[in-house]
Design an enzyme around this catalytic site. Structure first.
Site, PDB file in Angstrom:
ATOM      1  N   LYS A  47      47.657 -15.591 -23.546  1.00  0.00           N
ATOM      2  CA  LYS A  47      47.511 -14.171 -23.198  1.00  0.00           C
ATOM      3  C   LYS A  47      47.846 -13.945 -21.727  1.00  0.00           C
ATOM      4  CE  LYS A  47      43.958 -12.889 -26.600  1.00  0.00           C
ATOM      5  NZ  LYS A  47      44.740 -11.792 -27.225  1.00  0.00           N
ATOM      6  N   GLU A  65      49.862 -16.944  -9.808  1.00  0.00           N
ATOM      7  CA  GLU A  65      50.574 -18.076  -9.219  1.00  0.00           C
ATOM      8  C   GLU A  65      50.536 -19.289 -10.146  1.00  0.00           C
ATOM      9  OE1 GLU A  65      52.323 -18.159  -6.293  1.00  0.00           O
ATOM     10  OE2 GLU A  65      52.020 -15.986  -6.246  1.00  0.00           O
ATOM     11  N   SER A  76      28.835 -33.946 -19.132  1.00  0.00           N
ATOM     12  CA  SER A  76      28.520 -32.719 -18.400  1.00  0.00           C
ATOM     13  C   SER A  76      27.761 -31.730 -19.288  1.00  0.00           C
ATOM     14  CB  SER A  76      29.806 -32.072 -17.882  1.00  0.00           C
ATOM     15  OG  SER A  76      29.531 -30.885 -17.185  1.00  0.00           O
ATOM     16  N   ASP A  99      30.351 -21.852 -20.601  1.00  0.00           N
ATOM     17  CA  ASP A  99      31.418 -22.383 -19.762  1.00  0.00           C
ATOM     18  C   ASP A  99      31.931 -23.746 -20.209  1.00  0.00           C
ATOM     19  OD1 ASP A  99      29.115 -23.748 -19.139  1.00  0.00           O
ATOM     20  OD2 ASP A  99      29.451 -23.741 -16.971  1.00  0.00           O
ATOM     21  N   ARG A 104      41.002 -21.138 -15.070  1.00  0.00           N
ATOM     22  CA  ARG A 104      41.029 -20.622 -13.703  1.00  0.00           C
ATOM     23  C   ARG A 104      42.396 -20.012 -13.435  1.00  0.00           C
ATOM     24  NH1 ARG A 104      38.974 -24.817  -9.871  1.00  0.00           N
ATOM     25  NH2 ARG A 104      37.001 -24.046 -10.728  1.00  0.00           N
ATOM     26  N   LYS A 139      28.492 -15.228  -2.912  1.00  0.00           N
ATOM     27  CA  LYS A 139      27.303 -16.068  -2.861  1.00  0.00           C
ATOM     28  C   LYS A 139      26.923 -16.315  -1.399  1.00  0.00           C
ATOM     29  CE  LYS A 139      27.979 -18.545  -7.229  1.00  0.00           C
ATOM     30  NZ  LYS A 139      28.065 -19.876  -7.886  1.00  0.00           N
ATOM     31  N   GLU A 166      34.975 -19.186 -20.198  1.00  0.00           N
ATOM     32  CA  GLU A 166      34.761 -18.685 -18.850  1.00  0.00           C
ATOM     33  C   GLU A 166      36.110 -18.600 -18.133  1.00  0.00           C
ATOM     34  OE1 GLU A 166      31.781 -19.673 -15.223  1.00  0.00           O
ATOM     35  OE2 GLU A 166      33.325 -21.180 -15.594  1.00  0.00           O
TER      36      GLU A 166
END
Length: 225
Positions: A47, A65, A76, A99, A104, A139, A166
């Site tokens: 997408k 980019e 994990s 997640d 990213r 943050k 995520e």
């Protein structure tokens, strides 16, 4: 890169150590779940690539980019469930962790971040479950990024399943900062690390001002014939 964003294929059938045993009773279901998360990542990445192609025509440039993807390792996943004091089951993973699958998106300019997010949101097969805007409200350590939890359909031979992914969207400068900040967490010398954290916090503000300034310059260039 921060959070070890890698290609989204891993061999879950040969996971060594205790983690392998944690999900042993649900090994087949666990492997199927990870296959589904991989499928969700492919859906979201496709997408984004299509949107980038469209924007390259309408805006005469590519706002994205590059795109990175990752799937959390079984270790994990188990650690996160244990920290939350949740059962180590496949059902628990799917109900409580948003997640496991991550994408990213790295953009050149600030407004590209929100443009990409808006274009994802209007797609009729994408549901935005949660949004955390760490750009407008960073943050305390200076971290900036736009986080989205998406729910997308993944199609299989016997139907479809909705899966959460995520998506983190940020500028190149934000991503570079996040990579440096992430590496500090693994340093043993706490005193020196605290000094670095302070410096990074100051750099985060500089990076933000630079992102805003660069966007302003880009806008001015756009009006030059």
């Amino acid at each position: 890169m921060s959070d070890q964003y890698l290609m989204a294929h891993q061999d879950y059938a040969n996971v060594p150590g205790d983690v392998n045993n944690l999900f042993e009773k649900e090994r087949e279901e666990f492997e199927r779940m990870m296959m589904i998360y991989n499928g969700a990542i492919r859906e979201v990445k496709t997408k984004l690539q299509v949107l980038n192609d469209e924007l390259s025509i309408t805006r005469n440039r590519n706002p994205i980019e590059f795109i990175e993807t990752r799937i959390k390792t079984p270790d994990s996943i188990a650690n996160k469930l244990q920290k939350k004091e949740l059962p180590l089951t496949v059902e628990s993973v799917r109900e409580n962790l948003n997640d496991v699958a991550g994408v990213r998106v790295i953009c050149a300019f600030l407004d590209d971040i929100y443009k990409v997010a808006d274009m994802l949101e209007v797609q009729d097969d994408v549901d935005i479950i949660k949004t955390k805007d760490y750009i407008k409200k960073p943050k305390k350590n200076g971290y900036r990024s736009l986080h989205l939890i998406l729910e997308v359909p993944v199609f299989f031979s016997k139907g479809k399943e909705k899966v959460r992914v995520e998506v983190q969207i940020r500028t190149i400068a934000m991503d570079f900062w996040a990579s440096l900040e992430h590496s500090v967490k693994y340093k043993k010398n706490v005193r020196d690390a605290e000094d670095i954290v302070y410096e990074l916090r100051a750099c985060a503000d500089v990076i933000n001002r630079t992102d805003i300034h660069m966007q302003s310059i880009r806008d001015k260039i756009a009006y030059i014939e």
